[in-house]
Design an enzyme around this catalytic site. Sequence first.
Site, PDB file in Angstrom:
ATOM      1  N   CYS A  10       0.820  -1.219   0.000  1.00  0.00           N
ATOM      2  CA  CYS A  10       0.000   0.000   0.000  1.00  0.00           C
ATOM      3  C   CYS A  10       0.848   1.261   0.000  1.00  0.00           C
ATOM      4  O   CYS A  10       0.816   2.047  -0.932  1.00  0.00           O
ATOM      5  CB  CYS A  10      -0.907   0.023   1.236  1.00  0.00           C
ATOM      6  SG  CYS A  10      -1.741  -1.499   1.531  1.00  0.00           S
TER       7      CYS A  10
HETATM    8  N1  SAJ Z   1       6.348   2.270   8.616  1.00  0.00           N
HETATM    9  C1  SAJ Z   1       7.360   3.065   9.125  1.00  0.00           C
HETATM   10  N2  SAJ Z   1       7.038   3.987  10.069  1.00  0.00           N
HETATM   11  C2  SAJ Z   1       5.758   4.136  10.529  1.00  0.00           C
HETATM   12  C3  SAJ Z   1       4.754   3.323   9.996  1.00  0.00           C
HETATM   13  C4  SAJ Z   1       5.061   2.392   9.046  1.00  0.00           C
HETATM   14  O1  SAJ Z   1       8.518   2.945   8.732  1.00  0.00           O
HETATM   15  O2  SAJ Z   1       5.541   4.982  11.404  1.00  0.00           O
HETATM   16  C5  SAJ Z   1       6.675   1.305   7.559  1.00  0.00           C
HETATM   17  C6  SAJ Z   1       6.349  -0.120   7.947  1.00  0.00           C
HETATM   18  O3  SAJ Z   1       7.434  -0.729   8.592  1.00  0.00           O
HETATM   19  C7  SAJ Z   1       6.057  -0.754   6.591  1.00  0.00           C
HETATM   20  C8  SAJ Z   1       5.467   0.380   5.793  1.00  0.00           C
HETATM   21  O4  SAJ Z   1       5.877   1.592   6.447  1.00  0.00           O
HETATM   22  O5  SAJ Z   1       7.250  -1.168   5.983  1.00  0.00           O
HETATM   23  C9  SAJ Z   1       3.939   0.337   5.724  1.00  0.00           C
HETATM   24  O6  SAJ Z   1       3.493   0.209   7.021  1.00  0.00           O
HETATM   25  P1  SAJ Z   1       1.920   0.418   7.416  1.00  0.00           P
HETATM   26  O7  SAJ Z   1       1.863   0.455   8.902  1.00  0.00           O
HETATM   27  O8  SAJ Z   1       1.367   1.565   6.697  1.00  0.00           O
HETATM   28  O9  SAJ Z   1       1.253  -0.944   7.003  1.00  0.00           O
HETATM   29  P2  SAJ Z   1       0.529  -1.392   5.678  1.00  0.00           P
HETATM   30  O10 SAJ Z   1       1.363  -1.236   4.482  1.00  0.00           O
HETATM   31  O11 SAJ Z   1      -0.006  -2.749   5.984  1.00  0.00           O
HETATM   32  O12 SAJ Z   1      -0.661  -0.355   5.562  1.00  0.00           O
HETATM   33  C10 SAJ Z   1      -1.948  -0.746   5.899  1.00  0.00           C
HETATM   34  C11 SAJ Z   1      -2.816   0.196   5.139  1.00  0.00           C
HETATM   35  N3  SAJ Z   1      -4.144  -0.323   5.083  1.00  0.00           N
HETATM   36  C12 SAJ Z   1      -4.829  -0.178   3.939  1.00  0.00           C
HETATM   37  O13 SAJ Z   1      -4.355   0.309   2.937  1.00  0.00           O
HETATM   38  C13 SAJ Z   1      -6.210  -0.672   3.947  1.00  0.00           C
HETATM   39  C14 SAJ Z   1      -2.832   1.570   5.781  1.00  0.00           C
HETATM   40  O14 SAJ Z   1      -3.913   2.353   5.238  1.00  0.00           O
HETATM   41  C15 SAJ Z   1      -3.054   1.458   7.250  1.00  0.00           C
HETATM   42  O15 SAJ Z   1      -3.104   2.768   7.827  1.00  0.00           O
HETATM   43  C16 SAJ Z   1      -1.881   0.690   7.809  1.00  0.00           C
HETATM   44  O16 SAJ Z   1      -2.064  -0.651   7.316  1.00  0.00           O
HETATM   45  C17 SAJ Z   1      -1.860   0.702   9.317  1.00  0.00           C
HETATM   46  O17 SAJ Z   1      -2.353   1.692   9.904  1.00  0.00           O
HETATM   47  O18 SAJ Z   1      -1.270  -0.228   9.868  1.00  0.00           O
END
Ligand code: SAJ
Length: 442
Positions: free
Chosen positions: A281
């Site tokens: 995403c």
């Molecule tokens: N990450 C960071 N720092 C942060 C948050 C995330 O480096 O503060 C990195 C994570 O390690 C990962 C990437 O970014 O590599 C994405 O992390 P993510 O927490 O956004 O997880 P995703 O990719 O699973 O995003 C999903 C998304 N859900 C949908 O698209 C329906 C996102 O909208 C959600 O907000 C997110 O999960 C969530 O909140 O966990």
Amino acid sequence: MKTTIKSSKIVKLSENIATRKAKIGIIGLGYVGLPLALEIVDKGFQVIGFDKNDDKIGLLRSGQSYIADMPAIIIQQAIHKEKFEPTNNFTKLAEVNVIIICVPTPTTEEGTPNISYIVEAAHAIEQNMSKDTLVILESTTYPGTTEDIVRPILEKQNVQIGQDIFLAYSPERIDPGNRNFSVTNTPKVVGGISQSCAEVARVFYETVINTNVYTVKSPKVAEMEKLLENTFRQINIALVNEMSQLCYKMDIDIWEVIDAASTKPYGFMPFTPGPGVGGHCIPVDPKYLLWAGQQHGITATLIEAADKINESMPNFVVERLAHYLNMQEKNLHDAEVVVVGVGYKPNVNDFRESPALDVINILREKHCNLKIVDPLIETVVVDNWKTNTVPLTEELMLRADAVLILTNHTNINYALIDEHAALIFDTRNTYFSFENVNYYKL
Ligand code: SAJ
């Protein structure tokens, strides 16, 4: 007369949804479609799950799960009760009254949208659907996909959208690994091609989820709001990643800075730096927005800049690891480095698009001898390099010149690392309180 027919069709379809007589079809049984399918089964519907991947269909039919968040027992029970039918036979789309498209929307090598899976699903629907069917696109995509791509394909059958077929967009909000939010307790945004489309889609989601359904005036608004949700994350992650680079140069602890800023009860939302941004995403969705802007003659410079910062993190991590090794009069070249955690985020067994792969690639280019520890993953494939993960042991720690924590899964024995590693570089500020004298964090 037409108004009456239209309303009687909506009434009939809505009634069939309310009484669970409506049969539901989910196209795409990945980390979005499979949990959604089983959630809809749990709400009393008969569901046919469509996927063109024969291996997935075989696993599901034999009651096996390939999604970490989806326990096999739930699949087995749904199939046993004949409420869930996995199939690769798309002619069965004729049997369903509601079709939800949950297919991948990756980017091409050039970083532009690849909506070929959506187009393929739309054609399969057009060739097989029955009249009075509700079609909902859930895959994240650029504004205009539902109206300008999916609608014309469905209309090839001389159907009237809003009268014979109902078409809407509702962005998926599945968060892999999230124990607090699931399909049923996450609000749903819906945008219909017409009022009647929005109405039927709202009726459907109100039977499936236990929280509110928020209707917007068009599919474009719904498509765009999903891109805002995820671009918001990408840009804020880029901000803390850039802050981590500034703090490193200024010898300030970025984690302490973030904790301190988090004491502000309003107007601030904490994000954490890391080795880069992975998953399907966050690295991808902003590229759809960037591309959509360019089609309208505008370049989203902030998104471009954020991408560059996030993509610079793997190199930043390796440079710092090299620096810490040099402090021990060692070089990356021929160093024994143990990488801990390759999933794209904690407690997720998916390493596709994980920033850990970029870090591993750079370390391999620098001729490091790598061992990979990740209890959730058996085999790691990085370009043309394939290796099995190894168990975390005292011997492994004693032999390592450095331990690099890239993904801080909960079920890793950090105490063992702390006790025996010669050098630890933790890019996630793992919750464990390390005492190792050669412990460094991003
Ligand atoms: N990450 C960071 N720092 C942060 C948050 C995330 O480096 O503060 C990195 C994570 O390690 C990962 C990437 O970014 O590599 C994405 O992390 P993510 O927490 O956004 O997880 P995703 O990719 O699973 O995003 C999903 C998304 N859900 C949908 O698209 C329906 C996102 O909208 C959600 O907000 C997110 O999960 C969530 O909140 O966990």
